[in-house]
Design a protein around this motif. Structure first.
Motif, PDB file in Angstrom:
ATOM      1  N   ARG A 379       3.697   4.831  -4.515  1.00 26.21           N
ATOM      2  CA  ARG A 379       5.076   4.357  -4.609  1.00 26.21           C
ATOM      3  C   ARG A 379       5.727   4.457  -3.237  1.00 26.21           C
ATOM      4  N   LEU A 380       6.198   3.332  -2.735  1.00 23.54           N
ATOM      5  CA  LEU A 380       6.669   3.265  -1.358  1.00 23.54           C
ATOM      6  C   LEU A 380       7.859   4.187  -1.112  1.00 23.54           C
ATOM      7  N   TRP A 381       8.813   4.228  -2.038  1.00 23.85           N
ATOM      8  CA  TRP A 381       9.990   5.046  -1.796  1.00 23.85           C
ATOM      9  C   TRP A 381       9.670   6.536  -1.823  1.00 23.85           C
ATOM     10  N   CYS A 382       8.653   6.938  -2.589  1.00 23.11           N
ATOM     11  CA  CYS A 382       8.235   8.351  -2.562  1.00 23.11           C
ATOM     12  C   CYS A 382       7.804   8.745  -1.152  1.00 23.11           C
ATOM     13  N   VAL A 383       6.986   7.888  -0.548  1.00 26.37           N
ATOM     14  CA  VAL A 383       6.485   8.161   0.799  1.00 26.37           C
ATOM     15  C   VAL A 383       7.631   8.157   1.809  1.00 26.37           C
ATOM     16  N   VAL A 384       8.557   7.213   1.656  1.00 25.11           N
ATOM     17  CA  VAL A 384       9.693   7.131   2.579  1.00 25.11           C
ATOM     18  C   VAL A 384      10.560   8.376   2.481  1.00 25.11           C
ATOM     19  N   GLU A 385      10.751   8.895   1.275  1.00 23.48           N
ATOM     20  CA  GLU A 385      11.529  10.125   1.114  1.00 23.48           C
ATOM     21  C   GLU A 385      10.896  11.294   1.856  1.00 23.48           C
ATOM     22  N   LEU A 386       9.602  11.475   1.673  1.00 26.51           N
ATOM     23  CA  LEU A 386       8.904  12.577   2.338  1.00 26.51           C
ATOM     24  C   LEU A 386       8.974  12.434   3.853  1.00 26.51           C
ATOM     25  N   PHE A 387       8.717  11.242   4.340  1.00 25.54           N
ATOM     26  CA  PHE A 387       8.746  10.979   5.772  1.00 25.54           C
ATOM     27  C   PHE A 387      10.144  11.240   6.341  1.00 25.54           C
TER      28      PHE A 387
END
Length: 516
Positions: A379-387
């Motif tokens: 899930r793209l937004w999951c990765v963006v949140e972590l980053f």
């Protein structure tokens, strides 16, 4: 190992001052603007160079041949003539594509410069050709006048588009106009090549233009190809650096002033006590505006954790993981944890404005808890949140991974989680809306020049935070809950923290539709 909660306890690190958050956003915006202007300007210069090179070649070969009365000389039927014609067509349309790729999001000056260069080069070419055409070739003048009229119409339409102020809309319009213009030019070229071939009883060199024009039309009809080529052209211009990460984070807030975003985020930041959350609230991702009433306004950096999760993971397994993490927190702290969960804390009547505050809200949480199931890294937004949490100043030790595995399917789910870490690629991540994914990948590509650079930056975070046996850690991770929830090197566990999940599908909430 001793049970830990994964949140700052005995010796909490210093809070990130909001002035530092504002400074990071301002620095990132400056870096993003620099990257956009530099890459856009270099593409414009390259396109202008290709255009000038084409005009010099065109004038030197064709006009010179016409004035020396050698238009029907053996040169035009030799292999060199066909090679010249194909090269000229490739040069001409390469210039067209490179200049059209130069405009970047929210940069009106580069957009207008690209339109002006397109209009000028197209107009100058045929009108100069018409001016220098010898009187003895009046038959060809008719064809050139028709083509010059078409080009003049294109230039006027392009200049009209250039009067706008909405850059994304202007970019769509100019690509559509280019598609229409190339289509008409292709028809004209086919007619001209057919007439010349019939008249001279030989295959006209003008046929060499047709395949290039058709290839250009296909390229114009493929926005994904346009984005990929732009990344390939700009990747060599920017080296991977922490400044690119700052630029990527700043792109999330758009063109808003960081201080305005900070003030808005502080006024709208909310948190939820986990004892007020029910299973039905996390069972699906259907928006429930009533959940906002269970939250309360919270000062920045007073919220215990930002919960990051995927709505596509099993809800029962995720709820169990959340309750185990909650129980460990209560046991260690003697109180309920306050968390940020998007479904509860985002005002679904003002989703677009709330999502602009995401980088500030991430920095306003003391910890970042990842409920990592088989679909989390897809899930793209999951990765963006972590980053974003890491590059807004969050410490690695403030990140807790909690594995989400279904009872009776633990081995299968752990294998899927391992595979998602091992094969992570942002281009394979999904969004609820395809246009959201395209927008996010464009932002990432602008900041990093190459998606692989972003992939590596995210893998670096994985290496330092993920549980043993999932991704090789380079720093100790906090753990909590049942020891069976953390993957060890031999499928045995060592204890992992269940992270709270900010709906990894923030893009779903942004759409304002039922989350899928």
């Amino acid at each position: 190992p001793p049970l830990q909660v994964g949140l700052k306890s005995a010796n909490p690190g210093p809070h990130r001052p909001m002035t530092d958050v504002c400074r990071r956003l301002e620095s990132g915006q400056r870096e993003l603007a620099r990257i956009r202007v530099r890459t856009g300007a270099l593409l414009l210069v390259l396109g202008l160079f290709l255009g000038v090179a084409y005009e010099i070649l065109y004038f030197y070969v064709e006009i010179r041949q016409l004035h020396s009365h050698r238009a029907l000389s053996p040169f035009w039927w030799s292999p060199w003539a066909y090679l010249y014609s194909g090269f000229a067509a490739l040069l001409y349309h390469s210039r067209l594509i490179v200049v059209s790729l130069a405009p970047v999001a929210q940069n009106l000056c580069i957009m207008r410069a690209a339109i002006a260069i397109d209009a000028a080069v197209i107009l100058v070419g045929y009108w100069i050709y018409l001016f220098f055409l010898p009187v003895s070739f009046m038959g060809m003048q008719t064809v050139v006048v028709v083509r010059a009229t078409i080009d003049t119409t294109f230039a006027l339409c392009a200049l009209w588009i250039g009067c706008g102020t909405d850059v994304p809309r202007m970019r769509i319009q100019i690509w559509r106009l280019l598609g229409a213009w190339v289509s008409i030019c292709t028809v004209v070229m086919v007619c001209l090549a057919t007439v010349l071939s019939h008249k001279n009883r030989k295959l006209s060199v003008k046929w060499m233009w047709v395949p290039v024009q058709l290839a250009t039309l296909v390229f114009i009809a493929r926005p994904t190809w346009q984005r990929k080529l732009r990344r390939a052209l700009t990747v060599s211009l920017e080296a991977r650096s922490s400044r690119q990460a700052a630029a990527g984070v700043a792109a999330l807030v758009g063109n808003c002033r960081p201080r305005d975003v900070l003030a808005q985020a502080a006024a709208r930041f909310r948190c939820l006590h986990l004892d007020s959350l029910e299973f039905q609230d996390m069972a699906d991702n259907s928006p429930r505006p009533g959940l906002l009433s269970r939250t309360q306004l919270c000062p920045l950096q007073r919220c215990d954790a930002f919960v990051s999760h995927s709505w596509h993971d099993d809800p029962d397994a995720k709820w169990d993981a959340l309750q185990r993490w909650r129980g460990a927190f209560v046991k260690a702290k003697g109180r309920e944890p306050s968390v940020w969960i998007d479904k509860c804390c985002v005002d679904q009547r003002n989703i677009k404005h709330d999502l602009r505050c995401l980088p500030v809200w991430l920095s306003g949480c003391k910890n970042f808890v990842v409920f990592c199931g088989p679909t989390y890294l897809h899930r793209l937004w999951c990765v963006v949140e972590l980053f974003t949490f890491v590059h807004m100043g969050g410490r690695i030790e403030d990140i807790t991974f909690v594995l989400v595995c279904r009872p009776g399917h633990k081995k299968e789910d752990l294998a899927s989680i391992r595979a998602s870490f091992a094969t992570f690629s942002v281009s394979r991540c999904a969004c609820f809306l395809p246009e959201d994914k395209a927008r996010m990948l464009e932002v990432i590509a602008e900041a990093f020049g190459n998606l692989e650079h972003f992939n590596q930056a995210v893998r670096d975070i994985f290496d330092r935070t993920a549980p043993r046996g999932v991704a090789p850690p380079r720093a100790p991770i906090a753990c909590c809950g049942d020891q069976s929830d953390v993957v060890g090197e031999s499928d045995t566990s060592s204890g992992s923290d269940e992270s709270q999940g900010s709906d990894g599908d923030l893009e779903d909430l942004e759409s304002g539709r039922r989350l899928g």
